[in-house]
Write an enzyme that holds these catalytic residues in place. Structure first.
Site, short mmCIF file in Angstrom:
data_model
loop_
_atom_site.label_atom_id
_atom_site.label_comp_id
_atom_site.label_asym_id
_atom_site.label_seq_id
_atom_site.Cartn_x
_atom_site.Cartn_y
_atom_site.Cartn_z
N MET A 1 -4.40 -0.36 5.62
CA MET A 1 -3.47 -1.58 4.43
C MET A 1 -3.90 -1.29 2.40
O MET A 1 -5.06 -0.61 3.24
CB MET A 1 -3.84 -2.91 4.81
CG MET A 1 -3.01 -2.70 5.87
SD MET A 1 -2.87 -5.00 6.80
CE MET A 1 -1.55 -6.29 5.79
N HIS A 2 -3.90 -2.06 1.74
CA HIS A 2 -3.79 -2.32 0.38
C HIS A 2 -4.46 -1.37 -0.22
O HIS A 2 -4.31 -1.28 -1.78
CB HIS A 2 -5.60 -2.72 0.32
CG HIS A 2 -5.57 -3.80 1.63
ND1 HIS A 2 -4.75 -5.02 1.78
CD2 HIS A 2 -6.20 -4.39 2.63
CE1 HIS A 2 -5.10 -5.74 2.25
NE2 HIS A 2 -6.10 -5.33 2.89
N ASP B 1 -1.55 -1.69 9.58
CA ASP B 1 -2.13 -1.76 11.12
C ASP B 1 -2.77 -2.26 12.03
O ASP B 1 -2.21 -2.68 13.16
CB ASP B 1 -3.74 -0.42 11.00
CG ASP B 1 -3.99 -1.08 9.80
OD1 ASP B 1 -4.37 -2.22 9.04
OD2 ASP B 1 -5.22 -0.25 8.94
#
Length: 483
Positions: free
Chosen positions: A79-80, A235
């Site tokens: 992520m991110h 995830d």
């Protein structure tokens, strides 16, 4: 029919092929590196993700004739990450990853703005996407001015697969641009970080269709029928789908590069003051909360590097019986920390070392330090009234039976070890691909695995670990004061 689940991890990609019943047919993995050009920086070339995917798919095509009957694909991703594209769809710079801390100043500034937490349901952490773009705006303005789209890693793979800019709710919840309660982009949050709605991908639920596999890839992969690509997931949301954690009372603890405790929620219950993450789940009308510590198995890998022993060598002699807390204390803040401290600059420490300290003592300290940090996450989650009577234990670190037993005693709840076989984000992604393609009910596709073993807390040591956890917590401000 067959379906593909893609788990785009930090260190490599795992691609899983399953049949029409969701049973694994085979998997392929490819690894790639992470660049650290400066202290606190963590970057990856998205071209490496594409090469890893193509190589893994080529292996699966060669080994499994069922690949030719592919009907659906789901992508899970770390992520991110900020993948920046120009108006031609070309990547402008390396992707800035989730564990990059360069934007801590920008994160603090955004987080201090009125209503930001209320709108997003979360603290603006340095690892989130919005402060990364603020850093780019301030430090690489020539790049910022060319940004046409910002895609998370999983959304970038969706773009490669479909040619469309599409992202799912669970992954997008970690950007600080999403109204997590309403499951839509927030014009207020976008304005706060000088971004526009047209720079965002289209939003879909993770179990919905994001598009179809583009013609060039169908020909390259030897496919003739339409292949639906699902919205996919971040995830951890995908991992929750892999173990069937959709409803309140279901959750897991993950011992991976980072450590995660996740609890599924039936509603939206943000608590940003706790540094707990409150995100959309990968399926409609569900959310989840998680506490995150940044260096779980990474702490053991660090000890492995400095001792010259592999992680399995370090832990192999511990057996199954949990010992009382050791005399050496380890604070696992090797890359800063998220829950509950939200501190990108804190550094780890080892104390209580003497001339007689052994490698075994240091290993125990690392295992206990990670467990205590996960207890911090657990306490932050229970403060939001998340229900966690037991937790499924997943991730590479669960290969150490001692570590799992230690976690049970430190957290004070049973740890369920799933039956051997495929689990985690790749399976969750494949299930989302099945859902988008077949429209079958989610509760029939996303189910819990059989439990191989339940590891109970050692009731004789729970109090001792609780006392040591209090000392562990007290060490944080002391260490912070001298750094």
């Amino acid at each position: 029919m067959s379906f593909l689940g893609i788990d785009l991890g930090t260190s490599g990609a795992r691609v899983l092929l399953v049949d029409e019943n969701g049973q694994p047919l085979g998997a392929s993995e490819r690894h790639y590196g992470v660049s650290h050009p400066h202290h606190g920086w963590s970057e990856q070339d998205p071209a490496d993700w594409i090469q890893a995917l193509e190589d893994a798919v080529a292996e699966l095509r060669a080994k499994f004739p069922q690949f030719s009957a592919l009907k659906g694909i789901g992508v899970a991703g770390h992520m991110h990450g900020a993948t920046l594209l120009d108006d031609a769809g070309s990547v402008l710079r390396p992707c800035i990853l989730w564990n990059d801390t360069r934007s801590h100043v920008q994160a603090g500034r955004l987080d201090a703005m009125p209503q930001v937490r209320a709108e997003s349901g979360n603290i603006v952490f340095p690892g989130f996407t919005a402060p990364k773009l603020e850093w780019v705006r301030e430090n690489e303005p020539e790049i910022f001015d060319k940004v046409n789209k910002v895609l998370l890693p999983a959304a970038y793979l969706n773009f490669y697969l479909t040619g469309e800019f599409v992202a799912d709710m669970s992954d997008s919840a970690g950007t600080s641009w999403l109204d997590v309660g309403k499951r839509k982009w927030s014009s207020f949050l976008l304005d706060a970080s000088h971004m526009r709605a047209d720079q965002m991908p289209r939003l879909v639920e993770g179990s919905e269709a994001a598009g179809t596999l583009r013609g060039e890839l169908k020909s390259k992969w030897g496919l003739s029928e339409t292949v639906v690509v699902a919205g996919g997931a971040g995830d951890n949301a995908a991992a929750a789908c892999g173990i069937g954690a959709l409803n309140a009372g279901q959750g897991f603890v993950s011992l991976g590069t980072s450590g995660v405790i996740l609890a599924a929620r039936d509603g939206y219950f943000p608590a940003p003051e706790t540094a707990v993450h409150t995100f959309c789940h990968a399926v409609p009308e569900r959310w989840y909360q998680m506490g995150v510590m940044l260096s779980a198995t990474d702490s053991l890998n660090w000890l492995s590097r400095i001792t010259g022993k592999s992680p399995s060598e370090l832990t192999s002699g511990f057996g199954d019986v949990v010992k009382r807390p050791g005399s050496v204390r380890f604070l696992p803040y090797l890359s800063g920390e998220r829950t509950p401290h939200n501190d990108s600059e804190i550094q780890g420490s080892l104390t209580g070392i003497g001339s007689g300290t052994t490698t075994e003592d240091l290993t125990r300290a690392v295992l206990e330090g990670v467990a205590f940090s996960l207890r911090d996450c657990f306490d932050a989650l229970t403060a939001t009234r998340a229900q966690m009577d037991s937790l499924m234990a997943i991730g590479g670190g669960t290969g150490s039976r001692y570590w799992v037993a230690l976690l049970a005693s430190v957290l004070g709840v049973p740890m369920q070890l799933p039956e051997g076989g495929e689990l985690g984000a790749a399976l969750g992604a494949a299930r989302l691909g099945m859902a988008a393609s077949t429209q079958e009910p989610l509760d029939q596709l996303i189910t819990a695995p059989a439990v191989r073993e339940t590891v109970e807390p050692n009731v004789d040591l729970v109090d001792a670990f609780a006392q040591e956890h209090q000392a562990f917590k007290a060490a944080y401000p002391a260490i912070k004061a001298v750094q």
